[in-house]
Design a protein around this motif. Structure first.
Motif, PDB file in Angstrom:
ATOM      1  N   ALA A  85       5.807  -8.450   3.421  1.00  0.00           N
ATOM      2  CA  ALA A  85       5.347  -7.622   2.309  1.00  0.00           C
ATOM      3  C   ALA A  85       5.618  -8.242   0.950  1.00  0.00           C
ATOM      4  O   ALA A  85       6.559  -9.005   0.752  1.00  0.00           O
ATOM      5  CB  ALA A  85       6.003  -6.245   2.385  1.00  0.00           C
ATOM      6  N   ARG A  86       4.743  -7.881   0.032  1.00  0.00           N
ATOM      7  CA  ARG A  86       4.883  -8.281  -1.345  1.00  0.00           C
ATOM      8  C   ARG A  86       4.362  -7.133  -2.188  1.00  0.00           C
ATOM      9  O   ARG A  86       3.378  -6.490  -1.819  1.00  0.00           O
ATOM     10  CB  ARG A  86       4.022  -9.520  -1.584  1.00  0.00           C
ATOM     11  N   GLY A  87       5.030  -6.842  -3.291  1.00  0.00           N
ATOM     12  CA  GLY A  87       4.582  -5.721  -4.107  1.00  0.00           C
ATOM     13  C   GLY A  87       5.222  -5.727  -5.477  1.00  0.00           C
ATOM     14  O   GLY A  87       5.657  -6.766  -5.970  1.00  0.00           O
ATOM     15  N   THR A  88       5.264  -4.547  -6.083  1.00  0.00           N
ATOM     16  CA  THR A  88       5.798  -4.408  -7.431  1.00  0.00           C
ATOM     17  C   THR A  88       6.694  -3.177  -7.503  1.00  0.00           C
ATOM     18  O   THR A  88       6.372  -2.146  -6.918  1.00  0.00           O
ATOM     19  CB  THR A  88       4.644  -4.260  -8.446  1.00  0.00           C
ATOM     20  N   VAL A  89       7.799  -3.314  -8.227  1.00  0.00           N
ATOM     21  CA  VAL A  89       8.681  -2.176  -8.451  1.00  0.00           C
ATOM     22  C   VAL A  89       8.019  -1.279  -9.494  1.00  0.00           C
ATOM     23  O   VAL A  89       7.677  -1.727 -10.588  1.00  0.00           O
ATOM     24  CB  VAL A  89      10.070  -2.635  -8.960  1.00  0.00           C
ATOM     25  N   ILE A  90       7.798  -0.038  -9.135  1.00  0.00           N
ATOM     26  CA  ILE A  90       7.197   0.915 -10.070  1.00  0.00           C
ATOM     27  C   ILE A  90       8.288   1.545 -10.934  1.00  0.00           C
ATOM     28  O   ILE A  90       8.159   1.690 -12.132  1.00  0.00           O
ATOM     29  CB  ILE A  90       6.440   2.035  -9.310  1.00  0.00           C
ATOM     30  N   GLU A  91       9.375   1.909 -10.310  1.00  0.00           N
ATOM     31  CA  GLU A  91      10.542   2.402 -11.048  1.00  0.00           C
ATOM     32  C   GLU A  91      11.765   2.293 -10.152  1.00  0.00           C
ATOM     33  O   GLU A  91      11.644   2.169  -8.933  1.00  0.00           O
ATOM     34  CB  GLU A  91      10.331   3.842 -11.526  1.00  0.00           C
ATOM     35  N   ALA A  92      12.935   2.291 -10.778  1.00  0.00           N
ATOM     36  CA  ALA A  92      14.166   2.158  -9.999  1.00  0.00           C
ATOM     37  C   ALA A  92      15.294   2.836 -10.744  1.00  0.00           C
ATOM     38  O   ALA A  92      15.260   2.961 -11.969  1.00  0.00           O
ATOM     39  CB  ALA A  92      14.494   0.683  -9.790  1.00  0.00           C
ATOM     40  N   PRO A 103      21.459   2.275  -5.335  1.00  0.00           N
ATOM     41  CA  PRO A 103      20.221   1.870  -6.004  1.00  0.00           C
ATOM     42  C   PRO A 103      18.995   2.242  -5.167  1.00  0.00           C
ATOM     43  O   PRO A 103      18.964   1.963  -3.974  1.00  0.00           O
ATOM     44  CB  PRO A 103      20.353   0.344  -6.092  1.00  0.00           C
ATOM     45  N   VAL A 104      18.036   2.898  -5.799  1.00  0.00           N
ATOM     46  CA  VAL A 104      16.777   3.187  -5.119  1.00  0.00           C
ATOM     47  C   VAL A 104      15.645   2.627  -5.958  1.00  0.00           C
ATOM     48  O   VAL A 104      15.731   2.576  -7.184  1.00  0.00           O
ATOM     49  CB  VAL A 104      16.529   4.700  -4.885  1.00  0.00           C
ATOM     50  N   ALA A 105      14.609   2.179  -5.296  1.00  0.00           N
ATOM     51  CA  ALA A 105      13.450   1.643  -6.013  1.00  0.00           C
ATOM     52  C   ALA A 105      12.191   2.258  -5.437  1.00  0.00           C
ATOM     53  O   ALA A 105      12.073   2.418  -4.224  1.00  0.00           O
ATOM     54  CB  ALA A 105      13.404   0.122  -5.888  1.00  0.00           C
ATOM     55  N   ARG A 106      11.304   2.663  -6.335  1.00  0.00           N
ATOM     56  CA  ARG A 106       9.989   3.093  -5.881  1.00  0.00           C
ATOM     57  C   ARG A 106       9.094   1.877  -6.021  1.00  0.00           C
ATOM     58  O   ARG A 106       9.004   1.287  -7.106  1.00  0.00           O
ATOM     59  CB  ARG A 106       9.470   4.239  -6.748  1.00  0.00           C
ATOM     60  N   ILE A 107       8.511   1.470  -4.942  1.00  0.00           N
ATOM     61  CA  ILE A 107       7.696   0.270  -5.003  1.00  0.00           C
ATOM     62  C   ILE A 107       6.307   0.517  -4.439  1.00  0.00           C
ATOM     63  O   ILE A 107       6.104   1.428  -3.642  1.00  0.00           O
ATOM     64  CB  ILE A 107       8.352  -0.914  -4.252  1.00  0.00           C
ATOM     65  N   LEU A 108       5.393  -0.307  -4.891  1.00  0.00           N
ATOM     66  CA  LEU A 108       4.050  -0.266  -4.351  1.00  0.00           C
ATOM     67  C   LEU A 108       3.883  -1.537  -3.521  1.00  0.00           C
ATOM     68  O   LEU A 108       3.997  -2.645  -4.050  1.00  0.00           O
ATOM     69  CB  LEU A 108       3.020  -0.244  -5.489  1.00  0.00           C
ATOM     70  N   VAL A 109       3.663  -1.357  -2.228  1.00  0.00           N
ATOM     71  CA  VAL A 109       3.392  -2.512  -1.372  1.00  0.00           C
ATOM     72  C   VAL A 109       1.951  -2.932  -1.659  1.00  0.00           C
ATOM     73  O   VAL A 109       1.045  -2.105  -1.642  1.00  0.00           O
ATOM     74  CB  VAL A 109       3.550  -2.152   0.121  1.00  0.00           C
ATOM     75  N   GLN A 110       1.757  -4.216  -1.977  1.00  0.00           N
ATOM     76  CA  GLN A 110       0.401  -4.670  -2.301  1.00  0.00           C
ATOM     77  C   GLN A 110      -0.193  -5.597  -1.236  1.00  0.00           C
ATOM     78  O   GLN A 110      -1.391  -5.652  -1.053  1.00  0.00           O
ATOM     79  CB  GLN A 110       0.401  -5.347  -3.671  1.00  0.00           C
ATOM     80  N   HIS A 111       0.676  -6.347  -0.602  1.00  0.00           N
ATOM     81  CA  HIS A 111       0.232  -7.244   0.475  1.00  0.00           C
ATOM     82  C   HIS A 111       1.190  -7.102   1.638  1.00  0.00           C
ATOM     83  O   HIS A 111       2.364  -6.824   1.440  1.00  0.00           O
ATOM     84  CB  HIS A 111       0.240  -8.706   0.009  1.00  0.00           C
ATOM     85  N   GLY A 112       0.717  -7.356   2.834  1.00  0.00           N
ATOM     86  CA  GLY A 112       1.584  -7.335   4.001  1.00  0.00           C
ATOM     87  C   GLY A 112       2.079  -5.945   4.357  1.00  0.00           C
ATOM     88  O   GLY A 112       1.592  -4.940   3.829  1.00  0.00           O
ATOM     89  N   THR A 113       3.069  -5.920   5.237  1.00  0.00           N
ATOM     90  CA  THR A 113       3.636  -4.647   5.669  1.00  0.00           C
ATOM     91  C   THR A 113       5.156  -4.725   5.561  1.00  0.00           C
ATOM     92  O   THR A 113       5.770  -5.673   6.044  1.00  0.00           O
ATOM     93  CB  THR A 113       3.222  -4.340   7.130  1.00  0.00           C
ATOM     94  N   THR A 124       0.611   1.254  -0.202  1.00  0.00           N
ATOM     95  CA  THR A 124       1.472   2.413   0.047  1.00  0.00           C
ATOM     96  C   THR A 124       2.602   2.461  -0.972  1.00  0.00           C
ATOM     97  O   THR A 124       3.326   1.486  -1.135  1.00  0.00           O
ATOM     98  CB  THR A 124       2.111   2.338   1.455  1.00  0.00           C
ATOM     99  N   PRO A 125       2.728   3.588  -1.677  1.00  0.00           N
ATOM    100  CA  PRO A 125       3.882   3.744  -2.570  1.00  0.00           C
ATOM    101  C   PRO A 125       5.039   4.333  -1.773  1.00  0.00           C
ATOM    102  O   PRO A 125       4.863   5.324  -1.067  1.00  0.00           O
ATOM    103  CB  PRO A 125       3.378   4.734  -3.613  1.00  0.00           C
ATOM    104  N   ILE A 126       6.204   3.734  -1.872  1.00  0.00           N
ATOM    105  CA  ILE A 126       7.357   4.222  -1.117  1.00  0.00           C
ATOM    106  C   ILE A 126       8.632   4.097  -1.937  1.00  0.00           C
ATOM    107  O   ILE A 126       8.696   3.331  -2.894  1.00  0.00           O
ATOM    108  CB  ILE A 126       7.580   3.410   0.187  1.00  0.00           C
ATOM    109  N   GLU A 127       9.618   4.858  -1.501  1.00  0.00           N
ATOM    110  CA  GLU A 127      10.940   4.726  -2.110  1.00  0.00           C
ATOM    111  C   GLU A 127      11.840   4.057  -1.080  1.00  0.00           C
ATOM    112  O   GLU A 127      11.865   4.455   0.076  1.00  0.00           O
ATOM    113  CB  GLU A 127      11.495   6.103  -2.460  1.00  0.00           C
ATOM    114  N   ILE A 128      12.552   3.026  -1.518  1.00  0.00           N
ATOM    115  CA  ILE A 128      13.428   2.337  -0.571  1.00  0.00           C
ATOM    116  C   ILE A 128      14.874   2.353  -1.046  1.00  0.00           C
ATOM    117  O   ILE A 128      15.162   2.393  -2.237  1.00  0.00           O
ATOM    118  CB  ILE A 128      13.007   0.866  -0.339  1.00  0.00           C
ATOM    119  N   THR A 129      15.778   2.306  -0.072  1.00  0.00           N
ATOM    120  CA  THR A 129      17.194   2.112  -0.354  1.00  0.00           C
ATOM    121  C   THR A 129      17.633   0.863   0.391  1.00  0.00           C
ATOM    122  O   THR A 129      16.946   0.395   1.283  1.00  0.00           O
ATOM    123  CB  THR A 129      18.040   3.309   0.126  1.00  0.00           C
ATOM    124  N   GLY A 130      18.792   0.340  -0.003  1.00  0.00           N
ATOM    125  CA  GLY A 130      19.295  -0.870   0.634  1.00  0.00           C
ATOM    126  C   GLY A 130      19.420  -2.021  -0.342  1.00  0.00           C
ATOM    127  O   GLY A 130      19.682  -3.156   0.035  1.00  0.00           O
TER     128      GLY A 130
END
Ligand code: GTP
Ligand code: MG
Length: 370
Positions: A254-261, A269-279, A313-319
């Motif tokens: 996957a590759r994408g952009t952090v929308i907010e964190a 730390p949590v980041a909302r990211i938009l996955v743009q390529h891959g999974t 897909t917009p998602i929120e991730i932790t880790g």
């Protein structure tokens, strides 16, 4: 981090080695002429002589900058369009998105002003659309610029009772600079003073000419509040998406952009990211800006846990180990060690550029930066 022998340092400073040894001794370092001393000691001695030290840390090519999407045509699959809603403050962007999602986001916002980019996905007749809400307030220009960078289609919301305002123009400029298709949503047509034709007229000054006037810009008249013609708007979005065939390869890292964190008290730390390529998958090692991590948990915009997330897909991730910044690129690597090394390299590079365009620093600067 380099070292020098005492003798070499003395030569560089045009001083006697014995004098340097004395200074070192004075600073509590016992050293002979052939002894290697580290950067800290070099800095200290140089500082004693009022000499500026140029610190150059070799940085390898940035994996992000050299990264290229190299997909075979047959690997590309149609993905949901990423649609950014832009426009002047209070023209009804959040209400419109809210109406589309049929949930109430506006109610929970501080003062009703959107302070960040909300990211959501909706499904219409089996077709998904990813929406990014952006703030219209002028303090958020940077954030809007970021929104325009990840978007496929821009919806410019203009209130029919207010007309084209500064941030409307700014949004038009961002969309044009990003080279993405524009749909104009003339909102608040339920208001008695609404004048959609006046808006269309004004828009022609920005080269956005309605189709019915012989131009090629789609205008849709809506009321977010009264839920008038939302289907019409969604239809147009799907139409533009179909014409443009937005695609990505879901079968790669996957590759994408952090929308907010942000730093969450419970989750870290949590980041909302938009996955743009891959999974993106649980357990993936990644770099986000200067931070790295391993995907611990993933939730979608409805709070549902996901095991993987494909393109758009917009998602929120932790880790994450730290909090990245909105707009940071996000990239998955083969393992955590690699991700960590790249994040560290990026952090060093950042520190270097923070220290100034040139890396000449005085000892004082250095201490202020450590
Ligand atoms: P920022 O996020 O601050 O830029 O504002 P926004 O563009 O998201 O505007 P928001 O959706 O918060 O709406 C602003 C105000 O306009 C609210 O009071 C809404 O109820 C009202 N509003 C939004 N859409 C309509 C509409 O179609 N008709 C009417 N009459 N009012 C609307
Ligand atoms: Mg808003």
């Amino acid at each position: 981090r380099g070292t020098l022998t005492v003798g070499d340092l003395a030569k560089l400073l045009h001083k006697d080695a014995s004098e340097v040894i004395k200074k070192l001794l004075f600073l509590g370092v016992m050293a002979t002429i052939n002894q290697e001393i580290d950067m800290d000691a070099i800095m200290l001695i140089a500082g004693e002589y009022g000499v500026e030290v140029e610190v150059k840390i070799p940085v390898e090519e940035d994996a992000f900058e050299t990264f290229e999407e190299t997909d075979e045509a047959e690997d590309l699959m149609v993905r949901p369009p990423v649609v950014t809603i832009m426009g002047h403050v209070d023209h009804g962007k959040t209400t419109l998105l809210d109406a589309i999602r049929k949930t109430n986001v506006t109610g929970g916002e501080a003062g009703g002003i959107t302070q960040h980019i909300g990211a959501y996905q909706v499904e219409i007749n089996g077709k998904k659309i990813t929406f990014l809400d952006t703030p219209g307030h002028e303090a958020f220009t940077m954030m809007r610029a970021r929104g325009a960078q990840v978007t496929d289609i821009t919806i410019i919301v203009v209130a029919a009772d207010d007309g084209i305002m500064p941030q409307t123009v700014e949004a038009i400029n961002h969309a044009k600079a990003a080279g993405v298709p524009i749909i104009v949503a003339v909102n608040k047509i339920d208001k008695p003073e609404a004048n959609a034709d006046k808006i269309k007229q004004e828009m022609t000054e920005y080269e956005l000419v309605p189709e019915e006037w012989g131009g090629d810009t789609i205008f849709v008249e809506v009321s977010a509040k009264q839920r008038i013609n939302l289907e019409g708007l969604l239809e147009m979005i799907l139409l533009v998406a179909e014409v443009n065939e937005f695609k990505a390869n879901p079968n790669k890292r996957a590759r994408g952009t952090v929308i907010e964190a942000e730093l969450d008290k419970g989750k870290g730390p949590v980041a909302r990211i938009l996955v743009q390529h891959g999974t993106l998958k649980i357990g993936d090692a990644f770099v986000a800006g200067n931070c790295f991590g391993r995907v611990r948990a993933m939730v979608n915009d409805r709070g549902r846990r996901l095991k993987e997330a494909g393109p758009s897909t917009p998602i929120e991730i932790t880790g994450l180990t730290e909090v990245p910044q909105a707009g940071d690129p996000f990239l998955v690597f083969e393992d955590e060690r690699k991700a960590r090394a790249i994040a560290e390299r990026r952090a060093i590079k950042q520190r270097q550029s923070d220290m100034g365009a040139n890396t000449r620093v005085t000892l004082d600067d250095l201490f202020n930066h450590i």
